[in-house]
Design an enzyme around this catalytic site. Structure first.
Site, PDB file in Angstrom:
ATOM      1  N   SER A 147       0.852  -1.188   0.000  1.00 37.48           N
ATOM      2  CA  SER A 147       0.000   0.000   0.000  1.00 37.48           C
ATOM      3  C   SER A 147       0.888   1.238   0.000  1.00 37.48           C
ATOM      4  O   SER A 147       2.045   1.180   0.440  1.00 37.48           O
ATOM      5  CB  SER A 147      -0.889   0.001   1.258  1.00 37.48           C
ATOM      6  N   TYR A 161      -1.883  -0.271  10.608  1.00 36.37           N
ATOM      7  CA  TYR A 161      -1.974  -0.750   9.229  1.00 36.37           C
ATOM      8  C   TYR A 161      -0.711  -0.393   8.457  1.00 36.37           C
ATOM      9  O   TYR A 161      -0.140  -1.237   7.757  1.00 36.37           O
ATOM     10  CB  TYR A 161      -3.202  -0.130   8.557  1.00 36.37           C
TER      11      TYR A 161
END
Length: 252
Positions: A147, A161
Protein backbone atom coordinates in the site's frame (compact mmCIF):
# COMPACT_ATOMS: atom_id res chain seq x y z
CA UNK A 1 11.73 -17.73 -32.44
CA UNK A 2 11.67 -15.09 -29.70
CA UNK A 3 8.99 -15.71 -27.08
CA UNK A 4 6.16 -13.20 -27.10
CA UNK A 5 4.99 -11.39 -23.98
CA UNK A 6 1.75 -13.40 -24.16
CA UNK A 7 3.81 -16.59 -23.82
CA UNK A 8 5.16 -15.37 -20.48
CA UNK A 9 1.72 -15.69 -18.88
CA UNK A 10 -0.06 -18.42 -20.83
CA UNK A 11 0.21 -21.76 -19.05
CA UNK A 12 1.64 -20.38 -15.83
CA UNK A 13 0.08 -21.53 -12.56
CA UNK A 14 -0.83 -18.55 -10.38
CA UNK A 15 -2.11 -18.58 -6.81
CA UNK A 16 -4.11 -15.49 -5.81
CA UNK A 17 -5.08 -15.00 -2.16
CA UNK A 18 -8.01 -12.82 -1.21
CA UNK A 19 -9.53 -13.68 -4.57
CA UNK A 20 -13.22 -13.41 -3.71
CA UNK A 21 -13.54 -9.69 -4.43
CA UNK A 22 -11.77 -6.47 -5.30
CA UNK A 23 -8.09 -6.57 -6.24
CA UNK A 24 -7.79 -10.34 -5.91
CA UNK A 25 -10.83 -11.14 -8.03
CA UNK A 26 -9.81 -8.69 -10.74
CA UNK A 27 -6.24 -10.00 -10.77
CA UNK A 28 -7.46 -13.59 -11.08
CA UNK A 29 -9.72 -12.66 -13.99
CA UNK A 30 -6.95 -10.80 -15.81
CA UNK A 31 -4.42 -13.61 -15.36
CA UNK A 32 -6.93 -16.24 -16.46
CA UNK A 33 -7.83 -14.17 -19.52
CA UNK A 34 -4.15 -14.19 -20.47
CA UNK A 35 -4.00 -17.98 -20.24
CA UNK A 36 -2.78 -18.56 -16.69
CA UNK A 37 -4.14 -21.44 -14.63
CA UNK A 38 -5.41 -19.77 -11.48
CA UNK A 39 -5.71 -21.13 -7.96
CA UNK A 40 -8.11 -18.93 -6.01
CA UNK A 41 -7.93 -18.65 -2.25
CA UNK A 42 -10.15 -16.96 0.30
CA UNK A 43 -12.24 -17.81 3.32
CA UNK A 44 -15.50 -17.24 1.39
CA UNK A 45 -15.73 -20.20 -0.93
CA UNK A 46 -19.25 -19.41 -2.21
CA UNK A 47 -17.90 -16.41 -4.11
CA UNK A 48 -14.89 -18.39 -5.28
CA UNK A 49 -17.06 -21.16 -6.69
CA UNK A 50 -18.94 -18.63 -8.83
CA UNK A 51 -15.69 -17.07 -10.02
CA UNK A 52 -14.21 -20.47 -10.90
CA UNK A 53 -17.35 -21.30 -12.89
CA UNK A 54 -17.14 -18.02 -14.81
CA UNK A 55 -13.46 -18.51 -15.63
CA UNK A 56 -14.07 -22.07 -16.83
CA UNK A 57 -17.06 -20.98 -18.94
CA UNK A 58 -14.73 -18.49 -20.63
CA UNK A 59 -12.31 -21.28 -21.48
CA UNK A 60 -9.90 -20.78 -18.59
CA UNK A 61 -8.52 -23.11 -15.92
CA UNK A 62 -9.28 -22.43 -12.26
CA UNK A 63 -9.76 -24.10 -8.90
CA UNK A 64 -10.82 -22.73 -5.52
CA UNK A 65 -9.29 -23.57 -2.15
CA UNK A 66 -10.77 -22.36 1.15
CA UNK A 67 -7.91 -20.54 2.88
CA UNK A 68 -7.39 -18.41 5.97
CA UNK A 69 -3.97 -16.85 5.38
CA UNK A 70 -3.45 -16.33 9.10
CA UNK A 71 -3.16 -20.14 9.42
CA UNK A 72 0.06 -21.62 8.10
CA UNK A 73 -1.53 -25.02 7.58
CA UNK A 74 -4.07 -23.46 5.22
CA UNK A 75 -1.30 -21.97 3.07
CA UNK A 76 0.52 -25.30 2.97
CA UNK A 77 -2.71 -26.96 1.84
CA UNK A 78 -3.20 -24.23 -0.78
CA UNK A 79 0.25 -24.81 -2.29
CA UNK A 80 -0.25 -28.57 -2.23
CA UNK A 81 -3.62 -28.20 -3.97
CA UNK A 82 -2.05 -26.08 -6.72
CA UNK A 83 0.64 -28.69 -7.34
CA UNK A 84 -1.86 -31.54 -7.24
CA UNK A 85 -4.13 -29.81 -9.78
CA UNK A 86 -1.57 -28.27 -12.12
CA UNK A 87 1.83 -29.77 -11.30
CA UNK A 88 3.70 -26.62 -10.30
CA UNK A 89 3.46 -23.06 -8.92
CA UNK A 90 4.78 -20.20 -11.03
CA UNK A 91 3.22 -17.14 -9.39
CA UNK A 92 2.00 -16.27 -5.91
CA UNK A 93 -0.01 -13.06 -5.54
CA UNK A 94 -0.07 -12.36 -1.80
CA UNK A 95 -3.13 -10.13 -1.94
CA UNK A 96 -5.22 -11.03 1.12
CA UNK A 97 -5.30 -8.17 3.60
CA UNK A 98 -7.37 -6.31 6.17
CA UNK A 99 -7.56 -2.61 7.01
CA UNK A 100 -9.38 -1.91 10.30
CA UNK A 101 -8.42 1.72 10.90
CA UNK A 102 -8.63 3.66 14.15
CA UNK A 103 -6.41 5.91 16.26
CA UNK A 104 -4.02 4.01 18.53
CA UNK A 105 -5.61 5.61 21.59
CA UNK A 106 -8.82 3.66 20.85
CA UNK A 107 -6.82 0.54 21.83
CA UNK A 108 -8.48 -1.87 19.42
CA UNK A 109 -5.86 -4.46 20.27
CA UNK A 110 -7.81 -7.40 18.86
CA UNK A 111 -7.90 -5.60 15.51
CA UNK A 112 -4.16 -4.94 15.73
CA UNK A 113 -3.60 -8.66 16.23
CA UNK A 114 -5.78 -9.58 13.25
CA UNK A 115 -4.05 -6.99 11.05
CA UNK A 116 -0.63 -8.40 11.93
CA UNK A 117 -1.81 -11.99 11.51
CA UNK A 118 -3.21 -11.39 8.01
CA UNK A 119 -1.02 -8.64 6.58
CA UNK A 120 2.38 -9.83 7.86
CA UNK A 121 2.13 -13.46 8.91
CA UNK A 122 -0.14 -14.24 5.96
CA UNK A 123 2.47 -12.93 3.54
CA UNK A 124 5.25 -14.89 5.25
CA UNK A 125 3.18 -18.07 5.38
CA UNK A 126 2.44 -17.72 1.67
CA UNK A 127 6.12 -17.32 0.88
CA UNK A 128 7.00 -20.32 3.05
CA UNK A 129 4.39 -22.45 1.30
CA UNK A 130 5.55 -21.81 -2.29
CA UNK A 131 9.28 -21.24 -1.92
CA UNK A 132 10.39 -24.90 -1.79
CA UNK A 133 8.69 -25.81 -5.08
CA UNK A 134 9.83 -22.60 -6.79
CA UNK A 135 13.41 -23.20 -5.65
CA UNK A 136 13.29 -26.81 -6.86
CA UNK A 137 12.03 -25.82 -10.31
CA UNK A 138 14.46 -22.88 -10.56
CA UNK A 139 11.83 -20.25 -11.27
CA UNK A 140 8.88 -18.45 -9.76
CA UNK A 141 7.40 -15.06 -9.03
CA UNK A 142 6.18 -13.77 -5.66
CA UNK A 143 4.06 -10.62 -5.83
CA UNK A 144 3.20 -8.95 -2.53
CA UNK A 145 0.41 -6.38 -2.45
CA UNK A 146 1.29 -3.59 -0.03
CA UNK A 147 0.00 0.00 0.00
CA UNK A 148 1.07 3.61 -0.29
CA UNK A 149 0.53 3.44 3.49
CA UNK A 150 3.77 1.44 3.45
CA UNK A 151 5.56 4.48 2.06
CA UNK A 152 4.15 7.06 4.45
CA UNK A 153 2.52 6.47 7.84
CA UNK A 154 -1.24 6.80 7.50
CA UNK A 155 -1.90 8.96 10.56
CA UNK A 156 -3.96 9.55 12.61
CA UNK A 157 -6.00 6.38 12.01
CA UNK A 158 -3.75 3.95 10.18
CA UNK A 159 -0.52 3.64 12.15
CA UNK A 160 -0.82 -0.10 12.79
CA UNK A 161 -1.97 -0.75 9.23
CA UNK A 162 1.00 1.25 7.93
CA UNK A 163 3.33 -0.74 10.18
CA UNK A 164 2.17 -3.97 8.52
CA UNK A 165 2.66 -2.55 5.04
CA UNK A 166 6.12 -1.21 5.90
CA UNK A 167 6.83 -4.78 6.99
CA UNK A 168 5.63 -6.16 3.65
CA UNK A 169 8.03 -3.80 1.88
CA UNK A 170 10.93 -4.97 4.06
CA UNK A 171 10.02 -8.64 3.56
CA UNK A 172 9.79 -8.16 -0.21
CA UNK A 173 13.11 -6.36 -0.56
CA UNK A 174 14.88 -8.79 1.74
CA UNK A 175 13.47 -11.76 -0.14
CA UNK A 176 14.53 -10.27 -3.47
CA UNK A 177 18.08 -9.75 -2.23
CA UNK A 178 18.38 -13.17 -0.59
CA UNK A 179 16.63 -15.67 -2.76
CA UNK A 180 18.11 -15.99 -6.26
CA UNK A 181 17.26 -19.34 -7.94
CA UNK A 182 15.53 -17.52 -10.81
CA UNK A 183 12.74 -16.34 -8.49
CA UNK A 184 11.37 -12.84 -9.06
CA UNK A 185 9.90 -10.62 -6.35
CA UNK A 186 7.55 -7.69 -6.91
CA UNK A 187 5.85 -5.36 -4.46
CA UNK A 188 2.75 -3.49 -5.65
CA UNK A 189 1.69 -0.51 -3.52
CA UNK A 190 -1.73 0.87 -4.46
CA UNK A 191 -3.48 3.97 -3.24
CA UNK A 192 -7.28 4.20 -2.96
CA UNK A 193 -8.58 1.34 -5.07
CA UNK A 194 -12.17 0.14 -5.11
CA UNK A 195 -12.40 -2.91 -2.84
CA UNK A 196 -13.94 -4.19 0.38
CA UNK A 197 -10.72 -3.27 2.20
CA UNK A 198 -12.18 0.15 2.93
CA UNK A 199 -15.05 -1.42 4.90
CA UNK A 200 -12.90 -2.91 7.66
CA UNK A 201 -13.10 -0.14 10.29
CA UNK A 202 -15.34 -0.68 13.31
CA UNK A 203 -14.57 2.78 14.71
CA UNK A 204 -17.44 4.96 13.39
CA UNK A 205 -15.43 8.16 12.95
CA UNK A 206 -12.60 6.37 11.16
CA UNK A 207 -15.05 4.48 8.95
CA UNK A 208 -16.76 7.70 7.92
CA UNK A 209 -13.43 9.33 7.09
CA UNK A 210 -12.28 6.35 5.04
CA UNK A 211 -15.58 6.25 3.11
CA UNK A 212 -15.34 9.94 2.23
CA UNK A 213 -11.71 9.54 1.16
CA UNK A 214 -12.46 6.58 -1.07
CA UNK A 215 -15.61 8.13 -2.53
CA UNK A 216 -13.51 11.12 -3.57
CA UNK A 217 -10.50 9.26 -4.93
CA UNK A 218 -10.86 5.54 -5.64
CA UNK A 219 -9.97 3.97 -8.97
CA UNK A 220 -11.12 0.53 -10.23
CA UNK A 221 -9.55 -2.71 -8.99
CA UNK A 222 -8.51 -3.38 -12.60
CA UNK A 223 -5.83 -0.73 -12.08
CA UNK A 224 -3.94 -3.06 -9.76
CA UNK A 225 -4.69 -6.16 -11.84
CA UNK A 226 -3.06 -4.54 -14.87
CA UNK A 227 0.02 -3.74 -12.79
CA UNK A 228 0.29 -7.38 -11.69
CA UNK A 229 -0.08 -8.58 -15.27
CA UNK A 230 2.64 -6.14 -16.36
CA UNK A 231 5.05 -7.60 -13.81
CA UNK A 232 4.23 -11.21 -14.67
CA UNK A 233 4.42 -10.79 -18.45
CA UNK A 234 8.04 -9.62 -18.45
CA UNK A 235 10.76 -11.96 -19.77
CA UNK A 236 12.18 -14.32 -17.14
CA UNK A 237 15.38 -12.25 -16.79
CA UNK A 238 13.46 -9.05 -15.96
CA UNK A 239 12.24 -8.48 -12.40
CA UNK A 240 9.89 -5.54 -11.85
CA UNK A 241 10.71 -4.97 -8.21
CA UNK A 242 8.25 -2.26 -7.27
CA UNK A 243 5.11 -0.61 -8.62
CA UNK A 244 3.41 2.32 -6.88
CA UNK A 245 0.07 3.53 -8.24
CA UNK A 246 -2.45 6.06 -7.01
CA UNK A 247 -5.52 7.86 -8.26
CA UNK A 248 -4.42 11.08 -9.93
CA UNK A 249 -6.50 12.98 -7.35
CA UNK A 250 -4.89 11.32 -4.32
CA UNK A 251 -2.21 13.41 -2.61
CA UNK A 252 -1.33 10.86 0.11
Amino acid sequence: MTATIQDNIAGKVAIVTGASSGLGESTARHLAARGAKVVLATRRTDRLDRLVAEIRESGGDAIAVATDVSKRADLEKLAASAIEAFGRIDVLVNNAGVMPLSPIEKLKVDEWDRTIDVNIKGVLYGIAAVLPSMTAQGSGHIINIASVAGLKVFTPIGTVYSATKFAVRAISEGLRAEIGHGIRVTIVSPGAVESELQLGSTDPESAAGVKAFYDANQIPADSVARAVVYAVEQPANVDINEIVLRPVTQDF
